[in-house]
Design a protein around this motif. Structure first.
Motif, mmCIF file in Angstrom:
data_model
loop_
_atom_site.group_PDB
_atom_site.id
_atom_site.type_symbol
_atom_site.label_atom_id
_atom_site.label_comp_id
_atom_site.label_asym_id
_atom_site.label_seq_id
_atom_site.Cartn_x
_atom_site.Cartn_y
_atom_site.Cartn_z
ATOM 1 N N SER A 138 -10.768 -6.215 -5.051
ATOM 2 C CA SER A 138 -9.678 -5.646 -5.815
ATOM 3 C C SER A 138 -9.949 -5.706 -7.307
ATOM 4 N N GLU A 139 -9.390 -4.740 -8.020
ATOM 5 C CA GLU A 139 -9.430 -4.750 -9.477
ATOM 6 C C GLU A 139 -8.279 -5.626 -9.997
ATOM 7 N N PRO A 140 -8.345 -6.019 -11.273
ATOM 8 C CA PRO A 140 -7.305 -6.915 -11.806
ATOM 9 C C PRO A 140 -5.898 -6.349 -11.716
ATOM 10 N N THR A 141 -5.754 -5.027 -11.862
ATOM 11 C CA THR A 141 -4.408 -4.441 -11.866
ATOM 12 C C THR A 141 -3.913 -4.077 -10.475
ATOM 13 N N ASP A 142 -4.703 -4.342 -9.451
ATOM 14 C CA ASP A 142 -4.305 -3.904 -8.112
ATOM 15 C C ASP A 142 -3.000 -4.546 -7.655
ATOM 16 N N ARG A 143 -2.814 -5.822 -7.993
ATOM 17 C CA ARG A 143 -1.569 -6.486 -7.585
ATOM 18 C C ARG A 143 -0.371 -5.805 -8.235
ATOM 19 N N LEU A 144 -0.489 -5.462 -9.518
ATOM 20 C CA LEU A 144 0.586 -4.763 -10.213
ATOM 21 C C LEU A 144 0.867 -3.412 -9.559
ATOM 22 N N LEU A 145 -0.201 -2.691 -9.217
ATOM 23 C CA LEU A 145 -0.035 -1.373 -8.615
ATOM 24 C C LEU A 145 0.621 -1.455 -7.240
ATOM 25 N N VAL A 146 0.215 -2.441 -6.453
ATOM 26 C CA VAL A 146 0.835 -2.622 -5.139
ATOM 27 C C VAL A 146 2.310 -2.972 -5.295
ATOM 28 N N ASN A 147 2.629 -3.827 -6.259
ATOM 29 C CA ASN A 147 4.025 -4.199 -6.482
ATOM 30 C C ASN A 147 4.854 -3.003 -6.928
ATOM 31 N N GLN A 148 4.265 -2.139 -7.757
ATOM 32 C CA GLN A 148 4.972 -0.932 -8.161
ATOM 33 C C GLN A 148 5.255 -0.049 -6.949
ATOM 34 N N ALA A 149 4.245 0.104 -6.088
ATOM 35 C CA ALA A 149 4.436 0.914 -4.883
ATOM 36 C C ALA A 149 5.500 0.304 -3.989
ATOM 37 N N ALA A 150 5.479 -1.022 -3.851
ATOM 38 C CA ALA A 150 6.479 -1.693 -3.012
ATOM 39 C C ALA A 150 7.884 -1.460 -3.555
ATOM 40 N N GLY A 151 8.023 -1.506 -4.874
ATOM 41 C CA GLY A 151 9.334 -1.264 -5.466
ATOM 42 C C GLY A 151 9.832 0.144 -5.197
ATOM 43 N N ILE A 152 8.950 1.130 -5.320
ATOM 44 C CA ILE A 152 9.348 2.516 -5.085
ATOM 45 C C ILE A 152 9.694 2.731 -3.617
ATOM 46 N N VAL A 153 8.895 2.145 -2.708
ATOM 47 C CA VAL A 153 9.200 2.273 -1.279
ATOM 48 C C VAL A 153 10.557 1.651 -0.969
ATOM 49 N N THR A 154 10.829 0.496 -1.562
ATOM 50 C CA THR A 154 12.126 -0.157 -1.339
ATOM 51 C C THR A 154 13.263 0.748 -1.792
ATOM 52 N N LEU A 155 13.097 1.378 -2.955
ATOM 53 C CA LEU A 155 14.126 2.295 -3.441
ATOM 54 C C LEU A 155 14.282 3.485 -2.506
ATOM 55 N N GLN A 156 13.150 3.982 -1.985
ATOM 56 C CA GLN A 156 13.208 5.111 -1.059
ATOM 57 C C GLN A 156 13.981 4.751 0.193
ATOM 58 N N LEU A 157 13.772 3.538 0.684
ATOM 59 C CA LEU A 157 14.399 3.146 1.941
ATOM 60 C C LEU A 157 15.821 2.635 1.741
ATOM 61 N N ASP A 158 16.101 2.092 0.578
ATOM 62 C CA ASP A 158 17.404 1.438 0.382
ATOM 63 C C ASP A 158 18.420 2.322 -0.339
ATOM 64 N N TRP A 159 17.969 3.236 -1.175
ATOM 65 C CA TRP A 159 18.844 4.116 -1.951
ATOM 66 C C TRP A 159 20.000 3.361 -2.593
ATOM 67 N N PRO A 160 19.718 2.476 -3.534
ATOM 68 C CA PRO A 160 20.796 1.776 -4.231
ATOM 69 C C PRO A 160 21.565 2.735 -5.138
ATOM 70 N N ALA A 161 22.701 2.269 -5.617
ATOM 71 C CA ALA A 161 23.560 3.109 -6.452
ATOM 72 C C ALA A 161 22.818 3.607 -7.694
ATOM 73 N N GLU A 162 21.942 2.749 -8.252
ATOM 74 C CA GLU A 162 21.214 3.143 -9.461
ATOM 75 C C GLU A 162 20.294 4.337 -9.182
ATOM 76 N N LEU A 163 19.647 4.337 -8.022
ATOM 77 C CA LEU A 163 18.746 5.441 -7.705
ATOM 78 C C LEU A 163 19.537 6.715 -7.445
ATOM 79 N N ILE A 164 20.673 6.589 -6.772
ATOM 80 C CA ILE A 164 21.509 7.764 -6.531
ATOM 81 C C ILE A 164 21.962 8.364 -7.855
ATOM 82 N N ALA A 165 22.353 7.489 -8.792
ATOM 83 C CA ALA A 165 22.781 7.968 -10.106
ATOM 84 C C ALA A 165 21.632 8.675 -10.825
ATOM 85 N N ALA A 166 20.425 8.099 -10.737
ATOM 86 C CA ALA A 166 19.261 8.729 -11.370
ATOM 87 C C ALA A 166 18.945 10.070 -10.719
#
Length: 517
Positions: free
Chosen positions: A249-277
């Motif tokens: 892995s490259e040094p930023t891979d953990r950051l990139l995976v965490n970013q992807a995990a956050g976006i997937v969570t938003l996709q699956l959870d659809w919190p009020a903030e995402l709906i507003a956005a």
């Protein structure tokens, strides 16, 4: 707990040893070993015989050799210790104690494949260290830029293509395989169709999914390092993101995976903030579509992200009110979201505009009218444009305003631009009287029947005609099944003696109903 073998250990930000040799102002010379595959994490000057207690691995050790043993076994032991400490290379300063690099040291480094560099007297060790630090800083900036670029790509992919697009970008950027699992471990999207890899992910998910101690499952496999990250939403686990690294892995891979995990969570959870956005993004798109200066950008293609089929005609519903436009915007947004039909909403001068599928408009406008009666600001009037193609939305605002103004003049709550011509025709008193004389018998029969089952005939006829003979649209607006509506229209024909199959009869009855309002 994940145990990772040394060759798969995450690499820190580093400087290529070859890059250091290429800096002509340093005048470094490779004496033995190869530099192409060596990465330097730091430059450390020390003259102690055993510096390994202060080394973390990956350093370029710099020395002038004042404590270096003079015999071959002693120098060999010195190099052994450095190699065991995992250094990237040894820089030997000449011109002080030694005029040249000791041959025994060259032989030992060559035998153990440790890169050995000669640092000439005019080049101070601090210059070498500063060059390494400068390049590390540049690498950090490049790494951050890569992370920002990746975040834009993965967010854009998630918006355009959902989870499938997201795992595709993740796979390409990190040179890995990626799989999104739902909360029950079923694969929702994957960057690979290899059944062996999917089975591997499923097997390790089953082992670690019930472990309440941590948020991730990790294992070294024959295919690479597998990490499965738990995705926790507002109140529960909404899914899992599995990443199978095929190489280090490259040094930023953990950051990139965490970013992807956050976006997937938003996709699956659809919190009020995402709906507003999401609604805000739709409003911005409608703002651009209503701007004639932006027509050349072909922005209408983006409406499909908000549920619009590309070929479906649309209408613009404009709600005008003296004040409280933010309240009106929230009301429209909430009610249309609850109906789960394609729409985008934005504030405009004097009110709120909503773009709707033309076929949905009668039903949705009636719903919005009722909503403003119940909880909206005072004085709301809705004007609806005619149906038009999606790439002509910029032309819809003027007719919608005209329809609203005509409705306000006529003391009506809703105005339809397509009906303004008939409205102007019926403004003539002589015409109205003539229409009434022709339609009063039929309409009176529908309104004054003694049979209880005929009580809804007049309202049903009005809905049928206003929906241009659409059984589905009219039935939805009345809250009845289309077969019920068809039975009522059959009864209308029986009571009035007029066939609704004839266009002139439908026009006459429609005019008669308009004269009654």
């Amino acid at each position: 707990m994940c145990v990772v073998s040394r060759h798969r250990r995450r690499r820190a930000v580093s400087v290529s040893l070859q890059w250091l040799l290429d800096q002509s102002d340093l005048d470094l010379r490779l004496v033995s070993g190869t530099a192409a595959d060596r990465q330097v994490t730091w430059a450390h000057a020390t003259d102690v015989v055993d510096p390994t207690p202060w080394l973390a691995g990956g350093e370029l050790v710099l020395t002038t050799g004042p404590q270096l043993p003079e015999d071959l076994p002693g120098q060999r032991a010195y190099v052994d210790r450095l190699v065991a400490g995992g250094i990237a290379g040894l820089g030997f300063g000449t011109g002080l104690r030694y005029d040249a690099v000791p041959p025994a040291l060259v032989a030992s480094c060559s035998e153990l494949d440790l890169p050995l560099l000669e640092v000439p007297l005019p080049t101070p060790f601090i210059a070498v260290a500063q060059a390494v630090v400068r390049r590390l800083s540049e690498a950090e900036v490049e790494s951050l830029q890569r992370a920002l670029t990746y975040q834009q790509r993965i967010t854009r992919a998630a918006v355009r293509k959902g989870l499938t697009g997201l795992v595709g970008v993740l796979s390409r950027e990190l040179r890995c395989h990626a799989v999104v699992l739902d909360e029950y471990g079923a694969a929702m999207a994957a960057s690979t169709t290899d059944a062996r890899l999917l089975d591997l992910v499923a097997e390790h998910w089953r082992r670690g999914a019930d472990d309440p101690r941590g948020g991730a499952v990790g294992a070294e496999t024959e295919h690479g390092l597998l990490e499965i990250q738990r995705l926790r939403g507002r109140s529960a686990v909404v899914g899992w993101l599995a990443v199978l690294h095929r190489e280090a892995s490259e040094p930023t891979d953990r950051l990139l995976v965490n970013q992807a995990a956050g976006i997937v969570t938003l996709q699956l959870d659809w919190p009020a903030e995402l709906i507003a956005a999401y609604h805000e993004l739709g409003g911005t798109l409608l703002d651009l579509l209503l701007d004639p200066a932006q027509q050349h950008l072909s922005l209408a293609v983006h409406l499909h992200h908000f549920g619009f089929e590309r070929a479906a005609p649309v209408v613009l519903a404009l709600a005008t009110a003296p004040r409280a436009h933010n309240r009106l915007l929230k009301l429209f947004t909430d009610r249309l979201e609850a109906r789960a039909r394609p729409h985008v909403v934005t504030r405009v001068d004097g009110g709120v505009a909503a773009l709707l599928v033309a076929e949905d408009a009668p039903d949705l406008v009636a719903m919005l009218d009722e909503a403003t009666r119940e909880g909206g600001p005072a004085g709301v009037v809705i004007g609806v444009s005619g149906a038009l193609p999606q790439d002509e939305v910029a032309t819809a605002l003027a007719p919608a305003r005209e329809a609203a103004q005509a409705a306000r003049r006529g003391d009506q709550r809703v105005g339809w631009f397509d009906r303004l011509a008939l409205g102007a025709l019926l403004a003539d008193d002589a015409v109205r009287e003539r229409v009434r004389s022709l339609t009063v018998p039929a309409l009176a029969a529908l309104a004054g029947g003694s049979n209880p089952r005929d009580a809804d005939l007049l309202a049903s006829l009005d809905a049928f005609l206003r929906h241009n003979g659409s059984w589905e649209g009219a039935a939805r607006s009345l809250g009845v099944h289309r077969h019920t509506l068809k039975a009522r229209m059959t009864r209308v024909e029986e009571v009035t003696g007029l066939s609704l199959d004839l266009a002139e009869n439908r026009v006459l009855l429609h005019l008669g109903l308009m004269c009654r309002s």
